[in-house]
Motif scaffolding. Structure first.
Motif: not given
Length: 635
Positions: A136-142, A294-303, A307-313
């Motif tokens: 799951x990627x924040x603000x984008x498709x999986x 990535x979602x069209x027009x999403x300028x921060x999709x790379x960030x 972040x989500x690929x690395x994960x926080x857990x």
């Protein structure tokens, strides 16, 4: 003729010699069969798979292990139960290289398990045993990480690590702005304010609030887009800015591959989707592909992706993803091994099985290591028939046929009696080796496994061609890498099977394990011997490949003489090498290409006919010494 229109000096190159024929390679081998991993073409509609799934050229067993997997058992499904099966293809490849083989094309065959369903993904992909995982990627498709090939090895583990650079921030006095060195548009950087120093190091999790995506305008000025809200955020003079990239460690069984300096924006050179492309990845043997839009027009999709690929857990050095859904399918059928031809109306549907090997012209020897253990003698016979038919259609290759496993002397005779082909040879019995997957332990007898002879024999064919030449019968040659034969063939048994065209593998005291037969499965005495058939294949293919220049040349005596001299020169070399019988060239061969071989009707219809006669050397299969008493005359 060149045109001369103005005075001058003209230098031209001309040839005063006939064309030459270059001998084609005869030791290149092709195998088709089941493997743990590796390129195979998806025939199912609706499943996206790599287009580059043709048979691979393998030059060592180490390379085979990397591309097609090691010697672990294949876990096939049988009525809902998992049944281990020996990877005969892998073992045969190992035997091929151990016995002197150099070049091997491998066509992997896979039969999907239509009854398998993980309930997590689409049924078609489950049936094809393709391992994958969704992130799951924040603000984008999986983001979908999917194995490139089907198989249980596709249930790999991908560890995602973060690499951080040193501080790359500097103050641009002309602009009065903080800028960064050595980055391009779309790069993801991490900004740490002076109040939060020291900056994170190594593989620490990423905080989306601290990430920025670098944008560069037409004047080359950098702006920093906040990963939290997508608004511009100018760093302060005392902020620490680090370039953020990803590093993937992929574990498949005992293999660990690492891919570094990965970016998360499609505009970057080392973007994940480009490095892990489905068809043309950076590494041709890359085990998975990265599918994300990535979602069209999403300028921060790379960030967000970083972040989500690395994960926080999880601990800093173990966060990753385990693929699911990979399986080894079911037992292949004779039709699966025969394969399907490429679809002329759909470029994505490539040839499979033996049909894929048919598209590789270099192959001179073919085998189906799985054909001898298909579950029944009938299925083994059908698979062998498909192999023989393939060799006959290809013309310039010979098939090495395996008899069914555990065949008795009568069983192998019945099996052989159902074939009649000058393009095939059968060898008996099967060969036992120590199981390479088991370690030797003191006091415990090592486990042995039975393997089809084709892997060993094709390696001997190649070794014989390289060391002696294709005209020498590949018999009375030592077999390497075995413990014993499945059945002992003594002289009386050999006298039964040899006249029927079954080549024996025998053990001789003091001389080791040897191939003791060189006959084809043909009832035609003219094509009784393997080396005669392969010599003619070599000569015919060499002439075919080297005479293409003659097509559409003026069909006159100049061309006929050129063709005749070309073929005579080639056959003269073979005679000197001992491939042809005769005390002088005139006894060994003749070549005719003139009006005696062509009628006016041939000439009117654009046909050039060259007649070639060859006296091949046949093996000394029976060496006879006649000895009698002799009494000297008293004189």
């Amino acid at each position: 003729m060149p045109e001369y229109l103005a005075p001058g000096v003209f230098v031209e190159e001309v040839s005063f010699r006939s064309k030459s024929i270059e001998g084609v390679p005869t030791s290149t081998t092709g195998f088709a069969g089941m493997a743990k991993w590796g390129p195979v073409c998806y025939r199912e509609q609706g499943i996206q798979g790599p287009i580059s799934c043709e048979p691979r050229l393998i030059t060592s067993f180490t390379e085979f292990e990397r591309v097609y997997g090691a010697l672990e058992n294949i876990q096939i499904d049988d009525a809902g139960a998992t049944v281990p099966r020996l990877p005969y293809l892998a073992h045969s490849a190992r035997a091929f290289f151990e016995n002197g083989g150099k070049r091997l094309y491998v066509s992997r065959v896979f039969a999907p398990n239509t009854g398998f369903d993980s309930a997590d993904f689409d049924t078609a992909a489950d049936a094809w045993g393709i391992g994958r995982v969704a992130v799951s990627i924040t603000g984008n498709p999986d983001a979908i990480l999917q194995a490139r090939w089907p198989g249980e090895m596709g249930n790999m583990f991908v560890k995602v690590l973060v690499t951080r650079s040193k501080n790359i921030a500097y103050e641009n006095d002309d602009l009065g702005l903080v800028q960064v060195r050595g980055v391009q548009a779309g790069a993801v950087v991490e900004v740490t304010s002076a109040a939060n120093l020291p900056a994170p190091l190594g593989n620490a999790p990423l905080d989306l609030n601290n990430l920025r995506v670098v944008a560069i305008n037409s004047d080359g000025v950098q702006t920093f887009i906040s990963g939290a809200d997508g608004n511009p955020d100018a760093p302060a003079n005392d902020d620490v800015i680090q370039l953020v990239q990803l590093r993937f460690q992929v574990t498949m069984g005992s293999q660990i591959n690492e891919y570094a300096d990965l970016a998360t924006d499609p505009s970057q050179k080392r973007y994940l989707g480009r490095i892990f492309d489905i068809t043309n990845p950076e590494d041709p043997d890359c085990p998975f592909w990265f599918n994300w839009q990535p979602t069209a027009g999403n300028t921060i999709a790379a960030a967000q992706l970083a972040a989500d690929l690395r994960g926080t857990e999880g601990a800093e050095d173990v966060y990753g993803y385990r693929f699911e859904g990979g399986n080894d399918g079911v037992q292949v059928s004779p039709d699966d091994l025969a394969g399907n031809a490429a679809d002329p109306d759909d470029a994505s549907l490539k040839a499979t099985g033996l049909e894929a090997l048919a598209e590789v012209e270099d192959i001179a020897i073919v085998a189906l290591p799985d054909s001898g253990d298909m579950g029944s003698t009938v299925l083994s016979r059908v698979a062998a028939q498909n192999l023989v038919s393939h060799a006959e259609r290809a013309r310039y290759r010979i098939a090495v046929v395996d008899g069914p496993i555990n065949s008795s002397l009568n069983d192998i005779r019945d099996f052989r009696a159902q074939f009649d082909s000058k393009y095939a040879a059968i060898y008996y019995p099967w060969i036992n080796i120590f199981d390479p997957n088991e370690r030797f332990s003191q006091g415990t007898p090592p486990r042995q496994i039975a393997l089809p002879p084709s892997g060993f024999i094709t390696g001997i064919y190649a070794r014989n061609d390289i060391e002696r030449g294709v005209h020498k019968a590949p018999a009375n040659e030592v077999i390497r890498g075995l413990t014993r034969f499945e059945l002992n063939i003594n002289k009386p048994r050999n006298e039964v099977i040899n006249p029927e065209g079954i080549n024996a593998l025998r053990y001789f005291e003091g001389r080791g394990f040897r191939v003791w037969g060189a006959r084809t499965m043909s009832s035609d005495p003219e094509w009784k011997y393997v080396n005669v058939r392969r010599l003619f294949i070599f000569i015919e293919n060499s002439i075919d490949q080297s005479s293409q220049w003659a097509v559409f040349e003026p069909n006159n005596r100049i061309l006929w003489d050129n063709i005749r001299r070309m073929v005579e020169d080639f056959l003269l070399v073979l005679w000197r090498d001992g491939a042809l019988l005769g005390a002088k060239p005139e006894d060994a061969f003749f070549v005719r290409c003139d009006r005696t071989t062509m009628t006016q009707n041939d000439l009117d219809n654009g046909r050039l006919v060259c007649l070639i006669g060859i006296a091949p050397v046949k093996p000394a299969e029976f060496v006879i010494f006649r000895i009698g008493q002799y009494t000297a005359d008293a004189s």
